[in-house]
Write an enzyme that holds these catalytic residues in place. Structure first.
Site, PDB file in Angstrom:
ATOM      1  N   HIS A 165      -5.004  -2.993   6.677  1.00  0.00           N
ATOM      2  CA  HIS A 165      -5.080  -3.616   5.413  1.00  0.00           C
ATOM      3  C   HIS A 165      -6.175  -3.700   4.904  1.00  0.00           C
ATOM      4  O   HIS A 165      -6.592  -4.715   4.583  1.00  0.00           O
ATOM      5  CB  HIS A 165      -3.669  -4.392   5.350  1.00  0.00           C
ATOM      6  CG  HIS A 165      -3.731  -4.863   3.652  1.00  0.00           C
ATOM      7  ND1 HIS A 165      -3.031  -4.258   2.836  1.00  0.00           N
ATOM      8  CD2 HIS A 165      -3.948  -5.932   2.986  1.00  0.00           C
ATOM      9  CE1 HIS A 165      -3.021  -4.643   1.633  1.00  0.00           C
ATOM     10  NE2 HIS A 165      -3.429  -5.872   1.677  1.00  0.00           N
ATOM     11  N   ASP A 204       0.576  -1.123  -0.091  1.00  0.00           N
ATOM     12  CA  ASP A 204       0.018   0.027  -0.218  1.00  0.00           C
ATOM     13  C   ASP A 204       0.692   1.367  -0.067  1.00  0.00           C
ATOM     14  O   ASP A 204       0.504   2.171  -0.852  1.00  0.00           O
ATOM     15  CB  ASP A 204      -0.967   0.066   1.218  1.00  0.00           C
ATOM     16  CG  ASP A 204      -1.653  -1.229   1.234  1.00  0.00           C
ATOM     17  OD1 ASP A 204      -2.549  -1.553   0.399  1.00  0.00           O
ATOM     18  OD2 ASP A 204      -1.573  -1.974   2.420  1.00  0.00           O
TER      19      ASP A 204
END
Lengths: 419, 419
Positions: A259, A231
């Site tokens: 996440h 990410d």
């Protein structure tokens, strides 16, 4: 098993004991409950294939001590990898063996954990590692029992997880995978190095990491990580694209939280060419309304393009996460990783695994970054991810030894393109 | 098209001109003939997607010159890769981008060649390269026209090839893939660097390399390679296993000839711990009767185990082959690569691409090793592979501009596990 079910959430728990009648759903609309049960103890069969064994040419004896002296090599490092027959591992293992992560003077032992179903594929992976003749790769062993494979592991990269079946919601996935990570936590606690570093990749990775560390009380909770580096990498790339600069000009990028789609790529503290992002990218509407979605939807777009999930760049990000812990962080910069929140200076709830900005001296350890700026917008979004992780935690209380589980996940927040 | 067909060989050629009646099949039992035709000229359409274009973040302008000065970086190197959306490339591209092949001071431009069918997957690969944030990866462009993608290429890694369809024999594959490599040879000749190094991986790679170099008369024939490094690596591993030593003790391993079942892993000249193999491995029956088969069947065994062909270790061997040309060969050792035979000291027929032992000063060039021992057994097997390559060459004469093709391939010698 008792399930109160409405809207989108279904929870599937294996009920082992009698229902705890004292459970009050309180104000939650959707709840599931199971009794607190002792987490399952791995069955230790004596079958040959259950034993972790050296593979092929890696069973040869050789005098590594001589090489430690003549080549100034470091002491062999034991790296355990679960889901070792999968596509992410198929990229990662060769990076570990090549010296890309630990450097050219660090011999490596790879301990590969697969399943009964994937055992032949695991042999195939080991054969390809043989054929690659990596000088630093000194031992490869394969097995399906974590109590064997994790023995003396100094790193445990927990990639393997069950994919979501048809119609399965996040709560169901939390339970099914949670059981795997509870067992692997126990195995680490029983046999791994007392200072093993654990990176959980299998989703939902934050809560899996929490389950894992709760089941490994003899290993410092600080040593457990949930991977949010992909990410972070994607966020840096999207900021670079928008700013019209190369990606190496973007620094201080934090992914806060889970996440999942509640993750918070932090454009308030990130920098481009050393300046605050908001000074470089004047289109604040884009930052607030499009940037985060671009980062989150990347995996889904990739699946559309490429027909499968992003194994190669995930493996790169795992290698990045490891390198960030074994290399001193560049002056003034930091990296993101999901870690245990106890003692965090940001006011985030204790006792969850939350992605936060960290720095390392390169000794495998890290410290949280102190000089972080918050505004209302950032606080609000962090709080949303925090609430989600607290809900996930309640959902897996039966796996963390902390009471009775009940699920009140408001919506499905799996990232697109993930299992 | 005229085909004399018996036994196992079928040849499929596209006949463009009238049949050359002067062709005499002579003593060959199976022959196919086509007229000598000018090899096809690539159609250069003006469609946008036919154009090789920079991708995403790699379109950003940046001052690489400054970095060449401040970081003592070398000048950007252009690497073209065909079959870039395939599994082998999916491993190789990340190795190239990471610096594993060219070193930490060599910025890299990747020029990815795909097909119309694979174009979306190609975009997916480029996106994963973006998300990997490799500092050395400075340019990525994608396209489906080799005349665009190969422009200024200093390396061309020709991995893409058509897989064998159901019932297709080696001769058919030779023709179909030969046409691809003829076109790519012309494209290299037209637009690549005058000293481009070419590694052909797509099978049948030796003859594809021959076709390619014949269609690129302005590039030194010496610059074309057919990949036999995976065979070399596998042979070293099998000798290590048999001798009970680690694979880094095996040196001077030559693969002679064709990348097919006629290949000759040379145990006469190879060494273990510096001693001749036959002095270390006393089981000469194993060396003569089992060793070669073990090397050749490795790919097939891997497919059985792993369910797909060995992309990861193939990519490793391509990286090895490149590193062998850009790094000085260790004193006393050598490596194998399929190269053009003109001027070879071993008495092997001129004008084919044959795997032989080479050394490099690390300048991208190589020289053949002189002090090689031959015995009757080795000579005989080399001759068999030589005969096969001469037969393959006759089979593709229409693609090399050398007359009329006729196929007399005695049997199907594709390696198990290969397309």
């Amino acid at each position: 098993m008792l399930c109160f079910h409405s809207r989108q959430t279904v929870s599937l728990f294996t009920l082992v004991g009698p229902l705890d009648q004292s459970l009050e759903p309180k104000s939650f609309k959707i709840t599931c409950s199971v009794n607190q049960v002792p987490a399952p103890v791995a069955v230790q069969t004596e079958e040959a294939k259950n034993k972790s064994e050296c593979f092929g040419v890696f069973c040869q004896t050789y005098d590594l001590k001589a090489e430690e002296e003549t080549k100034s090599w470091k002491k062999l490092i034991n790296v355990a990898v679960s889901g070792a027959a999968g596509m992410i591992s198929n990229h990662l293992l060769f990076k570990l063996a090549s010296g890309e992560v630990f450097g050219p003077d660090q011999p490596v032992a790879l301990k590969l954990l697969g399943s009964e179903r994937s055992f032949q594929a695991l042999e195939g992976v080991a054969m390809e590692l043989e054929d690659s003749l990596y000088p630093l790769l000194r031992e490869v062993s394969i097995g399906i029992n974590p109590y064997e494979v994790f023995e003396d592991a100094e790193w445990a990269l927990l990639i393997g997880a069950k994919p979501r079946g048809p119609g399965m919601e996040r709560a169901g996935l939390l339970d099914i995978n949670g059981q795997i990570f509870a067992e692997q936590g126990k195995a680490l606690n029983a046999v791994a190095s007392r200072n093993v570093k654990v990176i959980v990749v299998g989703n939902p990775c934050n809560t899996n990491a929490l389950i894992c560390l709760k089941n490994a009380p003899d290993i410092p909770a600080k040593n457990f990580h949930a991977l949010t580096r992909l990410d972070e990498n994607r966020a840096k790339c999207q900021l670079a694209l928008k700013a019209g600069v190369f990606y190496d000009k973007v620094s201080n990028m934090t992914i806060w939280g889970n996440h999942s789609t509640t993750q918070v790529p932090d454009f308030l503290n990130a920098r481009i060419n050393g300046s605050p992002v908001k000074e470089v990218i004047k289109d604040h509407k884009w930052l607030e309304e499009e940037f985060t979605e671009k980062v989150q939807k990347r995996g889904g777009v990739l699946i559309q393009k490429w027909g499968r999930s992003s194994a190669a760049s995930t493996a790169v990000s795992i290698a990045d996460a490891m390198k960030s812990l074994v290399t001193p962080t560049p002056e003034g910069d930091w990296f993101s990783t999901g870690v245990y929140t106890n003692g965090n200076p940001y006011g985030i709830a204790q006792d969850i695994v939350f992605s936060m900005p960290c720095r390392s001296k390169g000794d495998g350890d890290y410290e949280l970054v102190k000089d972080i700026t918050f505004d209302e917008y950032l606080r609000k979004r962090i709080a949303k991810s925090e609430a989600e992780l607290l809900a996930e935690k309640r959902c897996v209380a039966h796996l963390t030894g902390e009471g009775v589980a009940f699920c009140d996940l408001p919506e499905d927040t799996m990232l697109p393109g993930e299992m």
